[in-house]
Design a protein around this motif. Sequence first.
Motif, mmCIF file in Angstrom:
data_model
loop_
_atom_site.group_PDB
_atom_site.id
_atom_site.type_symbol
_atom_site.label_atom_id
_atom_site.label_comp_id
_atom_site.label_asym_id
_atom_site.label_seq_id
_atom_site.Cartn_x
_atom_site.Cartn_y
_atom_site.Cartn_z
ATOM 1 N N ASP A 1 -21.923 -43.710 32.445
ATOM 2 C CA ASP A 1 -21.124 -43.240 33.571
ATOM 3 C C ASP A 1 -19.861 -44.081 33.679
ATOM 4 O O ASP A 1 -19.935 -45.303 33.818
ATOM 5 C CB ASP A 1 -21.972 -43.368 34.852
ATOM 6 N N LEU A 2 -18.700 -43.439 33.596
ATOM 7 C CA LEU A 2 -17.422 -44.155 33.681
ATOM 8 C C LEU A 2 -16.677 -43.823 34.966
ATOM 9 O O LEU A 2 -15.494 -44.099 35.093
ATOM 10 C CB LEU A 2 -16.545 -43.797 32.472
ATOM 11 N N THR A 3 -17.366 -43.207 35.930
ATOM 12 C CA THR A 3 -16.656 -42.773 37.137
ATOM 13 C C THR A 3 -16.447 -43.909 38.139
ATOM 14 O O THR A 3 -15.458 -43.911 38.860
ATOM 15 C CB THR A 3 -17.378 -41.609 37.839
ATOM 16 N N GLN A 4 -17.412 -44.862 38.202
ATOM 17 C CA GLN A 4 -17.235 -46.004 39.108
ATOM 18 C C GLN A 4 -17.500 -47.279 38.314
ATOM 19 O O GLN A 4 -16.777 -47.578 37.383
ATOM 20 C CB GLN A 4 -18.205 -45.888 40.296
ATOM 21 N N ASN A 5 -18.557 -48.035 38.709
ATOM 22 C CA ASN A 5 -18.986 -49.144 37.864
ATOM 23 C C ASN A 5 -19.514 -48.546 36.573
ATOM 24 O O ASN A 5 -20.138 -47.496 36.598
ATOM 25 C CB ASN A 5 -20.119 -49.922 38.534
ATOM 26 N N ILE A 6 -19.297 -49.234 35.465
ATOM 27 C CA ILE A 6 -19.792 -48.684 34.205
ATOM 28 C C ILE A 6 -21.305 -48.850 34.197
ATOM 29 O O ILE A 6 -21.825 -49.933 34.422
ATOM 30 C CB ILE A 6 -19.179 -49.406 33.005
ATOM 31 N N ASN A 7 -21.980 -47.758 33.916
ATOM 32 C CA ASN A 7 -23.413 -47.725 34.154
ATOM 33 C C ASN A 7 -24.105 -46.906 33.060
ATOM 34 O O ASN A 7 -23.731 -45.755 32.820
ATOM 35 C CB ASN A 7 -23.623 -47.075 35.527
ATOM 36 N N ILE A 8 -25.088 -47.491 32.389
ATOM 37 C CA ILE A 8 -25.839 -46.747 31.379
ATOM 38 C C ILE A 8 -26.919 -45.928 32.085
ATOM 39 O O ILE A 8 -27.850 -46.488 32.660
ATOM 40 C CB ILE A 8 -26.518 -47.697 30.353
ATOM 41 N N LEU A 9 -26.797 -44.605 32.044
ATOM 42 C CA LEU A 9 -27.781 -43.746 32.700
ATOM 43 C C LEU A 9 -28.942 -43.412 31.771
ATOM 44 O O LEU A 9 -30.032 -43.094 32.220
ATOM 45 C CB LEU A 9 -27.128 -42.441 33.167
ATOM 46 N N ARG A 10 -28.675 -43.473 30.462
ATOM 47 C CA ARG A 10 -29.757 -43.243 29.491
ATOM 48 C C ARG A 10 -29.452 -44.083 28.253
ATOM 49 O O ARG A 10 -28.386 -43.909 27.655
ATOM 50 C CB ARG A 10 -29.832 -41.758 29.115
ATOM 51 N N PRO A 11 -30.359 -44.981 27.856
ATOM 52 C CA PRO A 11 -30.089 -45.756 26.640
ATOM 53 C C PRO A 11 -30.179 -44.864 25.402
ATOM 54 O O PRO A 11 -30.891 -43.865 25.409
ATOM 55 C CB PRO A 11 -31.194 -46.816 26.632
ATOM 56 N N GLY A 12 -29.452 -45.219 24.371
ATOM 57 C CA GLY A 12 -29.467 -44.424 23.138
ATOM 58 C C GLY A 12 -29.164 -45.291 21.940
ATOM 59 O O GLY A 12 -29.344 -46.519 21.983
ATOM 60 N N PHE A 13 -28.671 -44.671 20.881
ATOM 61 C CA PHE A 13 -28.410 -45.370 19.622
ATOM 62 C C PHE A 13 -27.356 -46.465 19.808
ATOM 63 O O PHE A 13 -27.455 -47.549 19.247
ATOM 64 C CB PHE A 13 -27.947 -44.350 18.575
ATOM 65 N N ILE A 14 -26.328 -46.173 20.617
ATOM 66 C CA ILE A 14 -25.293 -47.182 20.893
ATOM 67 C C ILE A 14 -25.751 -48.013 22.093
ATOM 68 O O ILE A 14 -25.970 -47.484 23.177
ATOM 69 C CB ILE A 14 -23.928 -46.503 21.157
ATOM 70 N N SER A 15 -25.935 -49.323 21.864
ATOM 71 C CA SER A 15 -26.583 -50.160 22.884
ATOM 72 C C SER A 15 -25.624 -50.574 23.991
ATOM 73 O O SER A 15 -24.400 -50.578 23.831
ATOM 74 C CB SER A 15 -27.178 -51.395 22.222
ATOM 75 N N LYS A 16 -26.237 -50.955 25.101
ATOM 76 C CA LYS A 16 -25.498 -51.489 26.253
ATOM 77 C C LYS A 16 -24.671 -52.707 25.838
ATOM 78 O O LYS A 16 -23.512 -52.853 26.242
ATOM 79 C CB LYS A 16 -26.525 -51.860 27.316
ATOM 80 N N ASP A 17 -25.268 -53.575 25.001
ATOM 81 C CA ASP A 17 -24.564 -54.784 24.557
ATOM 82 C C ASP A 17 -23.279 -54.447 23.812
ATOM 83 O O ASP A 17 -22.243 -55.074 24.013
ATOM 84 C CB ASP A 17 -25.464 -55.626 23.631
ATOM 85 N N LYS A 18 -23.369 -53.445 22.921
ATOM 86 C CA LYS A 18 -22.183 -53.047 22.148
ATOM 87 C C LYS A 18 -21.096 -52.537 23.090
ATOM 88 O O LYS A 18 -19.921 -52.863 22.930
ATOM 89 C CB LYS A 18 -22.557 -51.922 21.173
ATOM 90 N N ILE A 19 -21.493 -51.719 24.055
ATOM 91 C CA ILE A 19 -20.535 -51.126 24.997
ATOM 92 C C ILE A 19 -19.901 -52.227 25.846
ATOM 93 O O ILE A 19 -18.682 -52.270 26.036
ATOM 94 C CB ILE A 19 -21.229 -50.056 25.878
ATOM 95 N N SER A 20 -20.744 -53.142 26.290
ATOM 96 C CA SER A 20 -20.257 -54.240 27.134
ATOM 97 C C SER A 20 -19.262 -55.116 26.362
ATOM 98 O O SER A 20 -18.254 -55.567 26.904
ATOM 99 C CB SER A 20 -21.476 -55.032 27.615
ATOM 100 N N LYS A 21 -19.554 -55.326 25.084
ATOM 101 C CA LYS A 21 -18.682 -56.162 24.258
ATOM 102 C C LYS A 21 -17.306 -55.500 24.060
ATOM 103 O O LYS A 21 -16.268 -56.146 24.201
ATOM 104 C CB LYS A 21 -19.364 -56.376 22.898
ATOM 105 N N ILE A 22 -17.326 -54.207 23.740
ATOM 106 C CA ILE A 22 -16.062 -53.496 23.510
ATOM 107 C C ILE A 22 -15.206 -53.469 24.774
ATOM 108 O O ILE A 22 -14.000 -53.612 24.733
ATOM 109 C CB ILE A 22 -16.335 -52.020 23.068
ATOM 110 N N LEU A 23 -15.875 -53.260 25.921
ATOM 111 C CA LEU A 23 -15.115 -53.159 27.177
ATOM 112 C C LEU A 23 -14.845 -54.527 27.784
ATOM 113 O O LEU A 23 -14.071 -54.650 28.724
ATOM 114 C CB LEU A 23 -15.876 -52.294 28.178
ATOM 115 N N ASN A 24 -15.535 -55.531 27.221
ATOM 116 C CA ASN A 24 -15.398 -56.888 27.734
ATOM 117 C C ASN A 24 -15.646 -56.936 29.238
ATOM 118 O O ASN A 24 -14.886 -57.533 29.992
ATOM 119 C CB ASN A 24 -13.994 -57.422 27.382
#
Length: 317
Positions: free
Chosen positions: A186-209
Amino acid sequence: MTNIYSNIIKVNNKNIARSIKYLKKNETVAVPTETVYGLAGNAYSDDAIRKIFKLKNRPTINPLIIHYYSVDDLAKDAELNKKFFILFKKFCPGPITFILKKKSSSRVSNIANAKLDTIAVRFPKNKDIRKILKKLNFPLAMPSANKSSSISPVCAKDVAEEFKNKLKIILDGGKCKIGIESTVVDLTQNINILRPGFISKDKISKILNSKIFSNKSLKTIKAPGSLKKHYSPGIPMKLNQTKVFNNCAFIIFGKKYIETKNTFNLSKNSNLNEAARNLYKIFRKIKGKQYKKIYVVKIPNKGVGIAINDRLKHAAN
Ligand code: AMP
Ligand code: MG
């Protein structure tokens, strides 16, 4: 070939053209993607969307993911923000779904997004579905091609098993490369993983810093895909087990366990990507053998293991 599989047709130019013709008539077609097989229909057509919900017996409160060929196409339907562009550049096309604000001028059927003011969007990587999307002048709403709360299909035959002869076209593009559903962020407010998948939360957090949440930290759970019973073989399942029992299925991981006719190894090499690819195939195999119970060993909770554990928890619920 038995009659129930006569609707499976190989991917080739002729059959892609046939599928496109069908989609333009607001009919549904089952198609391959890199995650799982999808049940596709014109996202701009209420008629097509109603057919998808009806076929799947899906609760109308559970919105569909809309699939696009390009950002230009998406820009007609959603408000794009900076974080979207960063993640798009890194991961798309690929197994990641974004929740964005829906534009008031968007033509996406309100039924598809369950009348929310947001839409879930994805750019699938599979080359066959991209060929189809490229030739259409509308995006495709596309949930997994299974009955609601059943096991997601990872090959054309799985789809046929779910819908028998209810579908006119199941486009056979072989086995899904990833085999587990997309990460929903979810990118509408706080960035929020609504369903985990192949691309991990850690990877997303790292890219977005930046710090990101996962759905449990939110009061309002936005993804009804987190509806409890889901991805289920319909057999009682117990997680984090270490022992085999007679006449029960035992889902294992790695080389630690003795293999018998009742064991199903997600990955002998303890490879989590391979485990993700095998998960639903093994669920379906076990379902077919009508075991009374399923025991599952502990799966490492890192990388795509987090998504595997999420699906196991839902299935065990
Ligand atoms: P499926 O179609 O089975 O892959 O599931 C799609 C997932 O995306 C479900 O968990 C939906 O609830 C979720 N989803 C779709 N649209 C939205 C939205 N607008 N807001 C939040 N979650 C959504
Ligand atoms: Mg699904």
